[in-house]
Design a protein around this motif. Structure first.
Motif, PDB file in Angstrom:
ATOM      1  N   LYS A 106       2.216  -2.277  -9.119  1.00  0.00           N
ATOM      2  CA  LYS A 106       3.102  -0.965  -8.700  1.00  0.00           C
ATOM      3  C   LYS A 106       2.196   0.176  -8.001  1.00  0.00           C
ATOM      4  N   ARG A 107       1.088   0.213  -8.591  1.00  0.00           N
ATOM      5  CA  ARG A 107       0.166   1.478  -7.733  1.00  0.00           C
ATOM      6  C   ARG A 107      -0.208   1.045  -6.464  1.00  0.00           C
ATOM      7  N   VAL A 108      -0.464  -0.299  -6.356  1.00  0.00           N
ATOM      8  CA  VAL A 108      -0.841  -0.717  -4.934  1.00  0.00           C
ATOM      9  C   VAL A 108       0.238  -0.592  -4.066  1.00  0.00           C
ATOM     10  N   ARG A 109       1.483  -0.905  -4.343  1.00  0.00           N
ATOM     11  CA  ARG A 109       2.760  -0.693  -3.508  1.00  0.00           C
ATOM     12  C   ARG A 109       3.046   0.833  -3.464  1.00  0.00           C
ATOM     13  N   ASP A 110       2.892   1.530  -4.442  1.00  0.00           N
ATOM     14  CA  ASP A 110       3.306   2.930  -4.383  1.00  0.00           C
ATOM     15  C   ASP A 110       2.462   3.714  -3.401  1.00  0.00           C
ATOM     16  N   ALA A 111       1.120   3.618  -3.659  1.00  0.00           N
ATOM     17  CA  ALA A 111       0.028   4.201  -2.773  1.00  0.00           C
ATOM     18  C   ALA A 111      -0.018   3.859  -1.311  1.00  0.00           C
ATOM     19  N   TYR A 112       0.166   2.547  -1.085  1.00  0.00           N
ATOM     20  CA  TYR A 112      -0.081   2.122   0.415  1.00  0.00           C
ATOM     21  C   TYR A 112       1.240   2.483   1.162  1.00  0.00           C
ATOM     22  N   LEU A 113       2.516   2.188   0.803  1.00  0.00           N
ATOM     23  CA  LEU A 113       3.558   2.636   1.159  1.00  0.00           C
ATOM     24  C   LEU A 113       3.691   4.213   1.182  1.00  0.00           C
ATOM     25  N   GLY A 114       3.353   4.775   0.143  1.00  0.00           N
ATOM     26  CA  GLY A 114       3.369   6.234   0.273  1.00  0.00           C
ATOM     27  C   GLY A 114       2.882   7.016   1.356  1.00  0.00           C
TER      28      GLY A 114
END
Length: 231
Positions: A106-114
């Motif tokens: 979740k943190r990878v997805r949220d951070a990079y897409l964010g």
């Protein structure tokens, strides 16, 4: 300023393979303050940023907190090709060895897409391309970063590995110029990566292994308890 550098290397466009003549060389590193300085009334400064040369150093605890949050900028430090490291100590190598502990799906997805979405929002405000040369340059740079963040984030999300240097630098520069001409050119790329994140399952855990990172940080504190040098 008293600090001991644990790990430092060249990051940014040089590391990605996107640099051009005249590009700045960015450096990022981790340092540790002597542990006794953590016990006083005032906390030591956690980040030191300089220009000419461009260099950012984060104290070990701050770097770890940022990395555990999925911050793409700090994360790349532990995935650099060996030739881009300018300072490595055993404690720095230990951190590289547990880099997988920093990751969660979740943190990878949220951070990079964010971060990629932030780049897109900047592009949306740039108009129809009829702006100054300096603004055009910044627009192309934001577009390259958007494409890179999407690509690297998806790789990390789906494989648990991060490749810093991009495969086809010219494609990123071409994309930047397309977006300079029409900022809407970035929208389908961002949408396609958002869909790819949704369609792929990640091998990463739901939460990072904070215990492993905490253990490393305590070894750092123990090592520098009397202001020792890296061994």
């Amino acid at each position: 300023m008293t600090h001991h550098v644990l790990l430092s290397g060249i990051v940014g466009s040089t590391a990605y393979g996107l640099d051009r003549p005249g590009s700045d060389i960015d450096r990022l590193g981790i340092f540790a303050v002597p542990t006794e300085q953590l016990h006083g009334l005032r906390r030591p400064t956690e980040s030191h940023v300089t220009t000419g040369p461009d260099r950012t150093l984060h104290e070990a605890a701050k770097w770890a907190r940022l990395a555990l949050g999925g911050n793409p900028t700090v994360m790349e430090l532990v995935w650099l090709p060996p030739q881009l490291y300018e300072a490595r100590t055993p404690l720095g190598d230990e951190l590289i060895g547990i880099r997988g502990s920093l990751l969660s799906a979740k943190r990878v997805r949220d951070a990079y897409l964010g971060y990629a979405t932030q780049q897109f929002r900047r592009l949306e405000t740039r108009g129809d391309g009829s702006f100054s040369a300096d603004t055009r340059k910044r627009t192309a740079k934001h577009a390259r970063h958007l494409k890179r963040l999407c690509h690297q984030g998806l790789e990390l999300y789906t494989t648990g590995r991060l490749t810093i240097q991009v495969d086809d630098p010219q494609a990123y520069h071409d994309f930047g110029e397309q977006v300079v001409a029409d900022s809407e050119a970035a929208r389908p790329l961002l949408a396609s990566y958002e869909a790819a994140f949704d369609e792929n399952r990640s091998p990463l855990p739901e939460q990072p292994d904070e215990a492993a990172v905490e253990s490393w940080l305590r070894r750092v504190r123990a090592h520098f308890y009397s202001g020792g040098e890296p061994t």
